[in-house]
Structures are given as structure tokens and as C-alpha cells.
Design an enzyme around this catalytic site. Structure first.
Site, PDB file in Angstrom:
ATOM      1  N   SER A 142      43.889  53.434  37.910  1.00 45.04           N
ATOM      2  CA  SER A 142      42.633  54.196  38.067  1.00 45.04           C
ATOM      3  C   SER A 142      42.724  55.010  39.361  1.00 45.04           C
ATOM      4  CB  SER A 142      41.468  53.202  38.171  1.00 45.04           C
ATOM      5  OG  SER A 142      40.296  53.830  38.642  1.00 45.04           O
ATOM      6  N   TYR A 155      36.268  46.084  41.309  1.00 44.96           N
ATOM      7  CA  TYR A 155      37.064  46.877  40.355  1.00 44.96           C
ATOM      8  C   TYR A 155      38.200  47.571  41.103  1.00 44.96           C
ATOM      9  CZ  TYR A 155      38.113  50.554  36.875  1.00 44.96           C
ATOM     10  OH  TYR A 155      38.740  51.397  35.981  1.00 44.96           O
TER      11      TYR A 155
END
Ligand code: NAP
Length: 251
Positions: A142, A155
Site C-alpha cells: 500500500s 494498517y
């Protein structure tokens, strides 16, 4: 006509979390390049529906956080004469909350789904790849592999770890003929991001912050995945490929 370097004919690809969103787009892309794809998810009806959109696709349902089930599903599939040549570790979740109030169980769920699964499913599949002396592992990282954002620190921690586990996989397994790389998507309009897409303020901020001035379309991740799965990337190992409209290279 596919350029021979990018031709995935005769290869089988398992994509975790492929019943929707990015995983489904990557499965479609790999199939378009000639691969036989295997759709994973927890909800078998949703996985079956996704598989029906791809000619010849198979389904292999397991929860990536249940590593005993994952190992047994992979071993059973291989024992049935279906070698997995390409693994895309894509399944992932998000949870948004201020760090000081972040629930411990949500943190644990993020760790299990986003990073422990990459280790467990990666190891289960890599053992067979190592025995064959070849294989491709592509982990979905990501922009949070490199950057933090308010409300999603856990996250970001898991995706940072995906980047480093990818480097570790490459370091340990290159000698066995495996390549292990990551794709780091920017912001894409998928169910995972539904709350952000619906948030006009975030939408405006993102378009201003991203040099390309827009959200990514999931189809725009296909090329990176085909490349990393193909002979074109035979000496690319441990790389984190950002596909983000330029967001991580600009302030
Ligand atoms: P999504 O639309 O929410 O899809 C997630 C998929 O994963 C679903 O198919 C879901 O199916 C499956 N899944 C979730 N937990 C699972 C589990 N424990 N075991 C097996 N399958 C599971 O998410 P997405 O936006 O496509 O994101 C996919 C990946 O890209 C994630 O790793 C995410 O962190 C990453 N990513 C996304 C973006 C973005 O902009 N969307 C950006 C950067 C990175 P079931 O519910 O049936 O299991």
C-alpha cells in the site's frame, strides 16, 4: 497476441481475497495474459460468482487468517496435481479509529489478515515452489507501506511489514528460483474504501494530493501484476512497485 515475455499460458495463479475489488481485477488481468486463475475468499458464493466472470477460473476458499486451513487447502490443491506457479497475497482489511482509542481486537485482526497471512500462505505455497525450483509471489502492499495517515496507524504498520517481508522472502527464496515482489496501490475505488469515496472532503483532498488528480481504477493494477508474474520480471526481486498516480513521490 501477447508478447512472449508477458505470456502466462500454462501457469496457475492463486489470488487471495479475489472475490471483489483489487483481487478480482488482478485475477482478471492474469487470466487475460493466459494464466489459469484460482479465486480465494471466505464467502464461497461470492467467490463462485467472481470465478464465473473469468473463463476456466477455479475456486479455493479458505480464511487466510486460519493458517492450518490455508496450509491444508494449498497442500490438497497441489496433491491433486494443480501446481500453484504464481501466488498473489492480496486479502486485506482496513479499520479506522483514532490511535489512542484503537480497539485491541481490531489491531489483532489487522495483524492476522494483512501480515500474518502473507507469512503463512506464502510459506505454504513457497514450499511447493521451492521443490519445483520456480515460482512467483506478489504481495499487495500500500502507499501506507511508506506513509502514515491519521486513523490508520495499525494498517500502516501491517503494510510496512508487508514491504519488509517481501524483501525477506526475496532474500531467502531467490536461490530457489522464486521471485517475491510487492505492488503498493495508491487510492482505488473499491468496497474497502467505500467510506472514503463517499466522503466529499476526502475525495477533494485526494484529488488535490495525487499528482494524477484522481482515484486509481482497479484495471490499472493489472499491468504491474502481469509484469511481476511474467518472464519479463525474471531478475526483479524484492521490489515494491508503487502504482499510485505519483502520491508517494510528492508533497
Ligand atoms: P476489498 O474490496 O474489501 O476486498 C477484500 C477481499 O478480501 C474480498 O474478496 C474478501 O472476500 C477477501 N478477504 C477479506 N478477509 C479475508 C480473509 N480473512 N481470508 C480470505 N479472504 C479474505 O479490498 P480491496 O480494496 O480490493 O483491497 C485488496 C488489497 O489491496 C488489500 O490488501 C488492501 O489492503 C490493499 N490495498 C487496497 C487499496 C485500495 O485503494 N482499495 C490501496 C492500497 C492497498 P471475503 O469477505 O469473502 O473473504
Amino acid at each position: 497476441m501477447i508478447h512472449p515475455l508477458f505470456d502466462l499460458s500454462g501457469r496457475r495463479a492463486l489470488i487471495t481475497g479475489a472475490s471483489q475489488g483489487i483481487g478480482l481485477a488482478l485475477a482478471q488481468g492474469l487470466a487475460e495474459a493466459g494464466a489459469q486463475v484460482v479465486i480465494n475468499g471466505r464467502d464461497s458464493e461470492r467467490a463462485d460468482a467472481a470465478a464465473r466472470t473469468i473463463p476456466g477460473a477455479e475456486v479455493l476458499c479458505f480464511d487466510v487468517t486460519d493458517y492450518v486451513a490455508a496450509r491444508s487447502a494449498v497442500d490438497g490443491f497441489e496433491a491433486a496435481g494443480k501446481p500453484i506457479d504464481i501466488l498473489v497475497n492480496n486479502a486485506g482489511i482496513q479499520h479506522r479509529a483514532p490511535l489512542e482509542d484503537f480497539p485491541a481486537e481490531a489491531f489483532e485482526r489487522l495483524l492476522q489478515t494483512n501480515i500474518a497471512s502473507v507469512f503463512h500462505v506464502g510459506q505454504a505455497v513457497a514450499r511447493h515452489m521451492i521443490a519445483r525450483g520456480r515460482g512467483r509471489i506478489i504481495n499487495i502492499a500500500s502507499v501506507q507501506t511508506a506513509l502514515a495517515r491519521p486513523g490508520i496507524a495499525p494498517y500502516a504498520a501491517t503494510k510496512g511489514a508487508v514491504g519488509n517481508l517481501t524483501k525477506g522472502m526475496a532474500t531467502d527464496w531467490a536461490r530457489y528460483g522464486l521471485t517475491c515482489n510487492a505492488i503498493a496501490p495508491g487510492y482505488f475505488d473499491t468496497p474497502l474504501n467505500a467510506a472514503l469515496v463517499a466522503d466529499a472532503e476526502f475525495d477533494a483532498w485526494l484529488k488535490k494530493r495525487t499528482p494524477a488528480g484522481r482515484w486509481g481504477k482497479v484495471e490499472e493494477l493489472k499491468g504491474a501484476c502481469i509484469f511481476l508474474a511474467s518472464d519479463a520480471a525474471s531478475f526483479v526481486n524484492g521490489h515494491v512497485l508503487y502504482v499510485d498516480g505519483g502520491i508517494t513521490v510528492s508533497l
